[in-house]
Design an enzyme around this catalytic site. Structure first.
Site, PDB file in Angstrom:
ATOM      1  N   LYS A  24      88.132  -5.183  46.716  1.00  0.00           N
ATOM      2  CA  LYS A  24      86.937  -4.631  45.763  1.00  0.00           C
ATOM      3  C   LYS A  24      86.608  -5.711  44.754  1.00  0.00           C
ATOM      4  CE  LYS A  24      89.342  -3.766  41.758  1.00  0.00           C
ATOM      5  NZ  LYS A  24      88.994  -4.226  40.533  1.00  0.00           N
TER       6      LYS A  24
ATOM      7  N   ASP B 244      94.415   2.252  41.231  1.00  0.00           N
ATOM      8  CA  ASP B 244      93.281   2.106  42.061  1.00  0.00           C
ATOM      9  C   ASP B 244      93.518   2.555  43.456  1.00  0.00           C
ATOM     10  OD1 ASP B 244      91.964   0.482  40.073  1.00  0.00           O
ATOM     11  OD2 ASP B 244      92.327  -1.460  40.574  1.00  0.00           O
TER      12      ASP B 244
HETATM   13  P1  ATP Z   1      94.159  -5.068  40.566  1.00  0.00           P
HETATM   14  O1  ATP Z   1      92.459  -5.689  40.952  1.00  0.00           O
HETATM   15  O2  ATP Z   1      94.392  -3.882  40.767  1.00  0.00           O
HETATM   16  O3  ATP Z   1      94.402  -5.736  39.203  1.00  0.00           O
HETATM   17  P2  ATP Z   1      95.298  -7.576  41.468  1.00  0.00           P
HETATM   18  O4  ATP Z   1      94.183  -8.207  42.484  1.00  0.00           O
HETATM   19  O5  ATP Z   1      95.200  -8.179  40.202  1.00  0.00           O
HETATM   20  O6  ATP Z   1      95.003  -6.030  41.562  1.00  0.00           O
HETATM   21  P3  ATP Z   1      97.526  -7.788  43.281  1.00  0.00           P
HETATM   22  O7  ATP Z   1      96.853  -8.852  44.186  1.00  0.00           O
HETATM   23  O8  ATP Z   1      97.474  -6.391  44.004  1.00  0.00           O
HETATM   24  O9  ATP Z   1      96.661  -7.847  41.878  1.00  0.00           O
HETATM   25  O10 ATP Z   1      98.798  -7.899  42.881  1.00  0.00           O
HETATM   26  C1  ATP Z   1      99.393  -7.938  41.698  1.00  0.00           C
HETATM   27  C2  ATP Z   1     100.887  -8.188  41.584  1.00  0.00           C
HETATM   28  O11 ATP Z   1     101.425  -7.155  42.637  1.00  0.00           O
HETATM   29  C3  ATP Z   1     101.242  -9.621  42.232  1.00  0.00           C
HETATM   30  O12 ATP Z   1     101.623 -10.443  41.475  1.00  0.00           O
HETATM   31  C4  ATP Z   1     102.501  -9.279  43.423  1.00  0.00           C
HETATM   32  O13 ATP Z   1     103.518  -9.593  43.421  1.00  0.00           O
HETATM   33  C5  ATP Z   1     102.352  -7.705  43.426  1.00  0.00           C
HETATM   34  N1  ATP Z   1     102.267  -7.160  44.584  1.00  0.00           N
HETATM   35  C6  ATP Z   1     102.987  -5.803  45.138  1.00  0.00           C
HETATM   36  N2  ATP Z   1     102.531  -5.603  46.528  1.00  0.00           N
HETATM   37  C7  ATP Z   1     101.683  -6.508  46.374  1.00  0.00           C
HETATM   38  C8  ATP Z   1     100.678  -6.604  47.938  1.00  0.00           C
HETATM   39  N3  ATP Z   1     100.895  -5.744  49.085  1.00  0.00           N
HETATM   40  N4  ATP Z   1      99.849  -7.608  47.942  1.00  0.00           N
HETATM   41  C9  ATP Z   1      99.644  -8.468  47.104  1.00  0.00           C
HETATM   42  N5  ATP Z   1     100.377  -8.271  45.766  1.00  0.00           N
HETATM   43  C10 ATP Z   1     101.338  -7.515  45.740  1.00  0.00           C
END
Ligand code: ATP
Length: 297
Positions: free
Chosen positions: A11, A137
């Site tokens: 997203k 989310d």
């Molecule tokens: P948001 O937009 O909700 O802030 P994000 O893009 O910042 O999400 P994610 O990519 O979901 O962050 O991951 C954040 C942290 O969560 C990473 O540092 C990772 O180690 C951990 N994590 C746990 N499960 C997952 C997964 N399935 N995919 C990616 N990261 C994951």
């Protein structure tokens, strides 16, 4: 059904405003969320051995309860008394820790997929109620499309679909912790709130220019202070004809909206040429909501 392949879509935030902070540390937000067609492939299979067997193509991702996909499977197994084992394979394409809800989307795919695979009969609302215990989310990632998210991000109101356009995503080589960005925001006085109502009005009128002109993200200032490359990427995107460009979520991914795919591709080329980001993706918005009986998820 012993095997299921799902697309866990990422997203962007067309708008992100923070209204206040709760005593438990969570922030009250007002965000316009939009699904894009950049996805992780999630394969779920029944396994002979009991338990959860998770693997991914990224060596640095945890494959235990620290992974949101694992936690989603664990939650459903406990809630619904599933005794069989499950094998989950993540093929990650959504940039990690990048503001695109990759982990939340993986968790949503696992909840949705296991509900079908084990014929649990949970409604979408029930899945969303379980999902919010994993992350704010996750309910949105179950619903998808163009949505106003309020509360801590879990109170969802579907909005008119975003008019069609191309999206250029650029992730500079830095990782941003969502938690830290929100913590830093507290020390800033929010001087200017983004025009969330302007985005909604633009969506009602199906006026892409109005949506683009109203975009704003209150977290941008916090992340840009530390990583000026975000502003540089935005400038290149705009210079190459983006209707507008902005950081998604807590960053560092920047997206630009385009009415012409060639302009988006040229901007991607320029961003790479200038060494601002190696990970760039030209994609489109994705408006279809998840349907319980769809062939493709
Ligand atoms: P948001 O937009 O909700 O802030 P994000 O893009 O910042 O999400 P994610 O990519 O979901 O962050 O991951 C954040 C942290 O969560 C990473 O540092 C990772 O180690 C951990 N994590 C746990 N499960 C997952 C997964 N399935 N995919 C990616 N990261 C994951």
């Amino acid at each position: 059904m012993d095997k299921l392949e799902l697309k866990a879509l990422g997203k962007i935030n067309l708008g992100l405003d923070v209204l206040g902070k709760r005593q438990n540390g969570y922030h009250d937000v007002r965000m316009v969320m939009q699904t894009v067609y950049l996805y992780d492939q999630v394969r779920i299979e029944k396994a002979k051995e009991p338990g959860i067997h998770l693997s991914s193509n990224l060596f640095y991702l945890p494959v235990n309860e620290n992974n949101l996909a694992y936690r989603a499977a664990d939650l459903l197994m406990k809630e619904c008394g599933i005794k069989e084992g499950v094998k989950i394979t993540l093929e990650k394409h959504i940039p990690v820790a990048a503001g695109m809800a990759g982990g939340s989307s993986n968790a949503a795919a696992v909840l949705f997929g296991m509900n079908r695979m084990f014929a649990l009969g949970l409604s979408q609302e029930e899945l969303m109620a379980l999902g919010v215990t994993l992350g704010a989310d996750v309910p949105y990632c179950i619903l998808r499309g163009t949505v106003l998210a309020e509360g801590i991000g879990e109170r969802l109101t579907p909005l008119p679909a975003m008019p069609k356009c191309y999206v250029l995503l650029a992730k500079p080589p830095i990782s941003v912790s969502t938690k830290t960005v929100y913590e830093k925001l507290d020390s800033h006085a929010i001087e200017e709130h983004p025009n969330i109502d302007g985005i909604i009005e633009g969506l009602r009128r199906q006026n892409l220019d109005q949506v683009a002109a109203s975009m704003g993200n209150v977290l941008e200032r916090v992340t840009v202070e530390e990583y000026p490359v975000i502003e540089e990427i935005k400038a290149v995107m705009r210079g190459e004809g983006a209707l507008n460009a902005m950081m998604s979520g807590s960053g560092p991914t920047v997206f630009g909206l385009y009415d012409d795919k060639r302009k988006a591709r040229k901007a991607a080329f320029r961003i790479k040429e200038q060494g601002l980001a190696r990970q760039t993706y030209v994609t489109s918005i994705h408006n279809a909501r998840r349907k319980a009986n769809a062939k493709h998820y």
